[in-house]
Design an enzyme around this catalytic site. Sequence first.
Site, PDB file in Angstrom:
ATOM      1  N   ASP A 193       0.846  -1.192   0.000  1.00 48.17           N
ATOM      2  CA  ASP A 193       0.000   0.000   0.000  1.00 48.17           C
ATOM      3  C   ASP A 193       0.884   1.246   0.000  1.00 48.17           C
ATOM      4  O   ASP A 193       1.888   1.314   0.717  1.00 48.17           O
ATOM      5  CB  ASP A 193      -0.916  -0.010   1.235  1.00 48.17           C
ATOM      6  CG  ASP A 193      -2.076   0.964   1.092  1.00 48.17           C
ATOM      7  OD1 ASP A 193      -3.222   0.498   0.979  1.00 48.17           O
ATOM      8  OD2 ASP A 193      -1.833   2.193   1.103  1.00 48.17           O
ATOM      9  N   ASN A 241     -12.849  -3.476   2.305  1.00 45.17           N
ATOM     10  CA  ASN A 241     -13.767  -2.351   2.414  1.00 45.17           C
ATOM     11  C   ASN A 241     -14.611  -2.320   1.148  1.00 45.17           C
ATOM     12  O   ASN A 241     -14.082  -2.437   0.045  1.00 45.17           O
ATOM     13  CB  ASN A 241     -12.994  -1.030   2.545  1.00 45.17           C
ATOM     14  CG  ASN A 241     -12.176  -0.960   3.824  1.00 45.17           C
ATOM     15  OD1 ASN A 241     -12.623  -1.421   4.870  1.00 45.17           O
ATOM     16  ND2 ASN A 241     -10.982  -0.403   3.749  1.00 45.17           N
ATOM     17  N   GLN A 262     -14.702   2.198   0.979  1.00 46.20           N
ATOM     18  CA  GLN A 262     -13.880   1.827  -0.183  1.00 46.20           C
ATOM     19  C   GLN A 262     -13.508   3.086  -0.961  1.00 46.20           C
ATOM     20  O   GLN A 262     -14.379   3.855  -1.348  1.00 46.20           O
ATOM     21  CB  GLN A 262     -14.673   0.872  -1.085  1.00 46.20           C
ATOM     22  CG  GLN A 262     -13.895   0.363  -2.284  1.00 46.20           C
ATOM     23  CD  GLN A 262     -14.681  -0.682  -3.078  1.00 46.20           C
ATOM     24  OE1 GLN A 262     -15.871  -0.902  -2.841  1.00 46.20           O
ATOM     25  NE2 GLN A 262     -14.016  -1.324  -4.032  1.00 46.20           N
ATOM     26  N   SER A 263     -12.210   3.281  -1.180  1.00 48.54           N
ATOM     27  CA  SER A 263     -11.781   4.485  -1.912  1.00 48.54           C
ATOM     28  C   SER A 263     -11.288   4.166  -3.317  1.00 48.54           C
ATOM     29  O   SER A 263     -11.217   5.053  -4.161  1.00 48.54           O
ATOM     30  CB  SER A 263     -10.703   5.239  -1.129  1.00 48.54           C
ATOM     31  OG  SER A 263      -9.554   4.451  -0.981  1.00 48.54           O
ATOM     32  N   VAL A 264     -10.938   2.913  -3.587  1.00 50.74           N
ATOM     33  CA  VAL A 264     -10.551   2.508  -4.946  1.00 50.74           C
ATOM     34  C   VAL A 264     -11.552   1.433  -5.391  1.00 50.74           C
ATOM     35  O   VAL A 264     -11.683   0.389  -4.740  1.00 50.74           O
ATOM     36  CB  VAL A 264      -9.107   1.958  -4.993  1.00 50.74           C
ATOM     37  CG1 VAL A 264      -8.767   1.487  -6.406  1.00 50.74           C
ATOM     38  CG2 VAL A 264      -8.107   3.023  -4.539  1.00 50.74           C
ATOM     39  N   HIS A 324     -10.269  -5.280  -3.477  1.00 54.38           N
ATOM     40  CA  HIS A 324      -8.918  -5.520  -2.941  1.00 54.38           C
ATOM     41  C   HIS A 324      -9.007  -5.994  -1.501  1.00 54.38           C
ATOM     42  O   HIS A 324      -9.865  -5.558  -0.736  1.00 54.38           O
ATOM     43  CB  HIS A 324      -8.038  -4.274  -3.035  1.00 54.38           C
ATOM     44  CG  HIS A 324      -8.671  -3.018  -2.516  1.00 54.38           C
ATOM     45  ND1 HIS A 324      -9.613  -2.326  -3.234  1.00 54.38           N
ATOM     46  CD2 HIS A 324      -8.501  -2.350  -1.359  1.00 54.38           C
ATOM     47  CE1 HIS A 324     -10.002  -1.267  -2.534  1.00 54.38           C
ATOM     48  NE2 HIS A 324      -9.347  -1.265  -1.380  1.00 54.38           N
TER      49      HIS A 324
END
Length: 115
Positions: free
Chosen positions: A31, A88, A95-97, A101
């Site tokens: 990350d 997430n 969740q940001s992307v 994942h």
Amino acid sequence: METPCVFCDIVRGKVEADVIYHDAWVTAFRDIAPKAPCHVLVVPNRHVRDLTELGADGAELLGALLWAARTIVESEGLTQMGYRLVINAGIDGGQSVDHLHLHILGGRRFGWPPG
Ligand code: AMP
């Protein structure tokens, strides 16, 4: 036209990342903003937003995702002290992307419940 996705670009080698694992199903890399001494993301090689978007081969893909996590947990030396696996999803999940994942986090003690 395809929506741009940074994780797809990492899988294809178009965006630089510290890739530590790759197989026919998944790729794992560190990350960029680690939340623990060890913070690795495992992503499917093909674009899929979240678990609910998986199709007929979903079980196989998720098996590969967790199997890769097992390999990485061992190679990162997390077996003895433990680790946390997190997915997430969506707005409430943080969740940001928008590319499925699995976070592998280790190297420190985590609280429960999560914030
Ligand atoms: P989430 O909030 O669960 O969607 O997690 C997305 C994670 O992707 C965050 O922990 C970010 O720090 C990480 N991230 C975003 N862009 C990159 C990148 N280019 N390389 C590595 N990790 C990234």
